[in-house]
Design an enzyme around this catalytic site. Sequence first.
Site, PDB file in Angstrom:
ATOM      1  N   ASP A  66       0.840  -1.201   0.000  1.00 31.88           N
ATOM      2  CA  ASP A  66       0.000   0.000   0.000  1.00 31.88           C
ATOM      3  C   ASP A  66       0.875   1.250   0.000  1.00 31.88           C
ATOM      4  O   ASP A  66       1.022   1.918   1.014  1.00 31.88           O
ATOM      5  CB  ASP A  66      -0.904  -0.051   1.243  1.00 31.88           C
ATOM      6  CG  ASP A  66      -1.897   1.098   1.299  1.00 31.88           C
ATOM      7  OD1 ASP A  66      -2.237   1.647   0.231  1.00 31.88           O
ATOM      8  OD2 ASP A  66      -2.343   1.430   2.407  1.00 31.88           O
ATOM      9  N   LEU A  67       1.436   1.568  -1.179  1.00 29.60           N
ATOM     10  CA  LEU A  67       2.289   2.754  -1.287  1.00 29.60           C
ATOM     11  C   LEU A  67       1.562   3.892  -2.008  1.00 29.60           C
ATOM     12  O   LEU A  67       2.117   4.975  -2.160  1.00 29.60           O
ATOM     13  CB  LEU A  67       3.602   2.392  -1.996  1.00 29.60           C
ATOM     14  CG  LEU A  67       4.398   1.267  -1.306  1.00 29.60           C
ATOM     15  CD1 LEU A  67       5.659   0.937  -2.092  1.00 29.60           C
ATOM     16  CD2 LEU A  67       4.764   1.650   0.133  1.00 29.60           C
ATOM     17  N   LYS A  68       0.358   3.626  -2.453  1.00 33.50           N
ATOM     18  CA  LYS A  68      -0.510   4.650  -3.060  1.00 33.50           C
ATOM     19  C   LYS A  68       0.260   5.545  -4.034  1.00 33.50           C
ATOM     20  O   LYS A  68       0.372   6.763  -3.838  1.00 33.50           O
ATOM     21  CB  LYS A  68      -1.145   5.535  -1.988  1.00 33.50           C
ATOM     22  CG  LYS A  68      -2.012   4.770  -1.002  1.00 33.50           C
ATOM     23  CD  LYS A  68      -2.741   5.710  -0.060  1.00 33.50           C
ATOM     24  CE  LYS A  68      -3.532   4.982   0.990  1.00 33.50           C
ATOM     25  NZ  LYS A  68      -2.712   4.264   1.990  1.00 33.50           N
ATOM     26  N   PHE A  70       1.438   8.054  -6.562  1.00 33.20           N
ATOM     27  CA  PHE A  70       0.836   9.299  -7.062  1.00 33.20           C
ATOM     28  C   PHE A  70       1.957  10.143  -7.642  1.00 33.20           C
ATOM     29  O   PHE A  70       2.732  10.754  -6.908  1.00 33.20           O
ATOM     30  CB  PHE A  70       0.144  10.021  -5.900  1.00 33.20           C
ATOM     31  CG  PHE A  70      -0.613  11.251  -6.306  1.00 33.20           C
ATOM     32  CD1 PHE A  70      -1.863  11.143  -6.895  1.00 33.20           C
ATOM     33  CD2 PHE A  70      -0.085  12.511  -6.100  1.00 33.20           C
ATOM     34  CE1 PHE A  70      -2.578  12.276  -7.268  1.00 33.20           C
ATOM     35  CE2 PHE A  70      -0.787  13.659  -6.473  1.00 33.20           C
ATOM     36  CZ  PHE A  70      -2.034  13.534  -7.049  1.00 33.20           C
ATOM     37  N   ASP A  71       2.077  10.151  -8.979  1.00 32.70           N
ATOM     38  CA  ASP A  71       3.165  10.904  -9.610  1.00 32.70           C
ATOM     39  C   ASP A  71       2.823  11.046 -11.098  1.00 32.70           C
ATOM     40  O   ASP A  71       1.738  10.642 -11.521  1.00 32.70           O
ATOM     41  CB  ASP A  71       4.502  10.162  -9.403  1.00 32.70           C
ATOM     42  CG  ASP A  71       5.683  11.125  -9.346  1.00 32.70           C
ATOM     43  OD1 ASP A  71       5.765  12.019 -10.210  1.00 32.70           O
ATOM     44  OD2 ASP A  71       6.512  10.993  -8.436  1.00 32.70           O
ATOM     45  N   PRO A  73       2.654  10.008 -14.947  1.00 35.58           N
ATOM     46  CA  PRO A  73       2.432   8.645 -15.433  1.00 35.58           C
ATOM     47  C   PRO A  73       3.713   7.836 -15.645  1.00 35.58           C
ATOM     48  O   PRO A  73       3.773   6.662 -15.275  1.00 35.58           O
ATOM     49  CB  PRO A  73       1.687   8.859 -16.761  1.00 35.58           C
ATOM     50  CG  PRO A  73       0.953  10.143 -16.556  1.00 35.58           C
ATOM     51  CD  PRO A  73       1.857  10.999 -15.705  1.00 35.58           C
ATOM     52  N   GLU A  74       4.745   8.440 -16.218  1.00 34.57           N
ATOM     53  CA  GLU A  74       5.971   7.684 -16.494  1.00 34.57           C
ATOM     54  C   GLU A  74       6.596   7.164 -15.193  1.00 34.57           C
ATOM     55  O   GLU A  74       7.053   6.017 -15.115  1.00 34.57           O
ATOM     56  CB  GLU A  74       6.970   8.573 -17.264  1.00 34.57           C
ATOM     57  CG  GLU A  74       8.306   7.916 -17.580  1.00 34.57           C
ATOM     58  CD  GLU A  74       8.210   6.735 -18.553  1.00 34.57           C
ATOM     59  OE1 GLU A  74       7.123   6.492 -19.125  1.00 34.57           O
ATOM     60  OE2 GLU A  74       9.225   6.036 -18.710  1.00 34.57           O
ATOM     61  N   THR A 119     -10.378   6.953   3.757  1.00 32.37           N
ATOM     62  CA  THR A 119     -11.405   6.776   4.799  1.00 32.37           C
ATOM     63  C   THR A 119     -11.242   7.784   5.938  1.00 32.37           C
ATOM     64  O   THR A 119     -12.118   7.916   6.785  1.00 32.37           O
ATOM     65  CB  THR A 119     -11.360   5.338   5.359  1.00 32.37           C
ATOM     66  OG1 THR A 119      -9.988   4.944   5.504  1.00 32.37           O
ATOM     67  CG2 THR A 119     -12.062   4.379   4.445  1.00 32.37           C
TER      68      THR A 119
HETATM   69  O1  C5P Z   1      -5.235   1.550  11.989  1.00 33.69           O
HETATM   70  P1  C5P Z   1      -6.274   1.513  10.901  1.00 33.69           P
HETATM   71  O2  C5P Z   1      -7.189   0.291  10.983  1.00 33.69           O
HETATM   72  O3  C5P Z   1      -7.027   2.812  10.743  1.00 33.69           O
HETATM   73  O4  C5P Z   1      -5.409   1.290   9.568  1.00 33.69           O
HETATM   74  C1  C5P Z   1      -5.933   1.410   8.300  1.00 33.69           C
HETATM   75  C2  C5P Z   1      -4.843   1.162   7.301  1.00 33.69           C
HETATM   76  O5  C5P Z   1      -5.410   1.243   5.999  1.00 33.69           O
HETATM   77  C3  C5P Z   1      -3.690   2.150   7.347  1.00 33.69           C
HETATM   78  O6  C5P Z   1      -2.509   1.428   7.046  1.00 33.69           O
HETATM   79  C4  C5P Z   1      -3.999   3.123   6.240  1.00 33.69           C
HETATM   80  O7  C5P Z   1      -2.832   3.624   5.644  1.00 33.69           O
HETATM   81  C5  C5P Z   1      -4.739   2.243   5.252  1.00 33.69           C
HETATM   82  N1  C5P Z   1      -5.664   2.909   4.356  1.00 33.69           N
HETATM   83  C6  C5P Z   1      -6.733   3.661   4.807  1.00 33.69           C
HETATM   84  N2  C5P Z   1      -7.555   4.295   3.901  1.00 33.69           N
HETATM   85  C7  C5P Z   1      -7.362   4.152   2.595  1.00 33.69           C
HETATM   86  C8  C5P Z   1      -6.289   3.377   2.132  1.00 33.69           C
HETATM   87  C9  C5P Z   1      -5.458   2.760   3.062  1.00 33.69           C
HETATM   88  O8  C5P Z   1      -6.940   3.768   6.006  1.00 33.69           O
HETATM   89  N3  C5P Z   1      -8.191   4.706   1.739  1.00 33.69           N
END
Ligand code: C5P
Length: 237
Positions: A66-68, A70-71, A73-74, A119
Site C-alpha cells: 500500500d504505497l498509493k 501518485f506521480d 504517469p511515467e 477513509t
Molecule cells: O489503523 P487503521 O485500521 O485505521 O489502519 C488502516 C490502514 O489502511 C492504514 O494502514 C492506512 O494507511 C490504510 N488505508 C486507509 N484508507 C485508505 C487506504 C489505506 O486507512 N483509503
Amino acid sequence: MLTTEIPLQDRIIVALDVEKAEQAKELVRRCESHVGFYKVGLQLFMASWFEVVDWIIERGHKVMLDLKFFDIPETVKLAVEQVNNRGVTFATIHGNDPIIRAAVAARGDMKLLAVTVLTSFGEEDLRAMGMTQSIEDLVYFRAKRALDLGCDGVVSSGLEAGRLRQDLGEKLLIVTPGIRPGANVTDGEDDQKRIVTAGRAIAAGANHVVVGRPITKADDPIRVIEAMQQDILQLAR
Ligand code: C5P
C-alpha cells in the site's frame, strides 16, 4: 451476502503499521494461525524496503503493498514495474485517470487497486476544498473510472461498498479500511472518519477489510481477529 469464495483467513488484511521489520515479523507470527493476508504500507516500507514483503510471501502469505503511487504517469509506470513479479497480490495507486492508465499498462502479476477517497476524509473535508458533490458520488465516479480503465479494484470505505458492488458488478475488487469493532459504529475516535465493522463491510460487498490499530494495538490480537471473523460469518452469509 458473500460476494466471492474467499477463505475466511484472507478476508481480514492486517495492516502492519509498525516501526521496524522485526516488529512486523513478530505480529505476523502471532496472527498467522488465523490470517494469511498482510498490508505493508509507507511506514514499514520506509523501514525495511522489500525485506518484510519478501519474507511474508516466502512464508506462504499474501501481501498488499500500500504505497498509493501518485506521480506523473511515467514515474508511476516505472514504480509499478519495480513491484511486478515479486509475488505481491495487491498494489495501490491513486485513482486519477493518467495514473491508472500508466499503472495498468505496466501491471504484471499483481492486482491494482485505485484509492477512491481516503477513509480519513469526511464530507466537511470535501466542502473545505470547494467541492459540492457527496463523498459517495465521488467514490462511485472514481471507482467506475478505475474499472473502465482496466483497474482490478478499489479501496473504499464500507459506507460506499454497497453501491459499488450493486452498480459496478462482481468483477470489481473492493478492499475496505476504516474498520472498527463494535456495533453501529459511525464515527471514529482517531483519524478515521468513514468507519464500519468488518461484518458490515463484507456484508455490503467488500471482498476484504483492512484492519490496523484495532489489531496492532491490542493486548490479544487473536481475540480481536476471532471476533471480527465471527462478525463476518454472522453478518455476511
Ligand atoms: O489503523 P487503521 O485500521 O485505521 O489502519 C488502516 C490502514 O489502511 C492504514 O494502514 C492506512 O494507511 C490504510 N488505508 C486507509 N484508507 C485508505 C487506504 C489505506 O486507512 N483509503
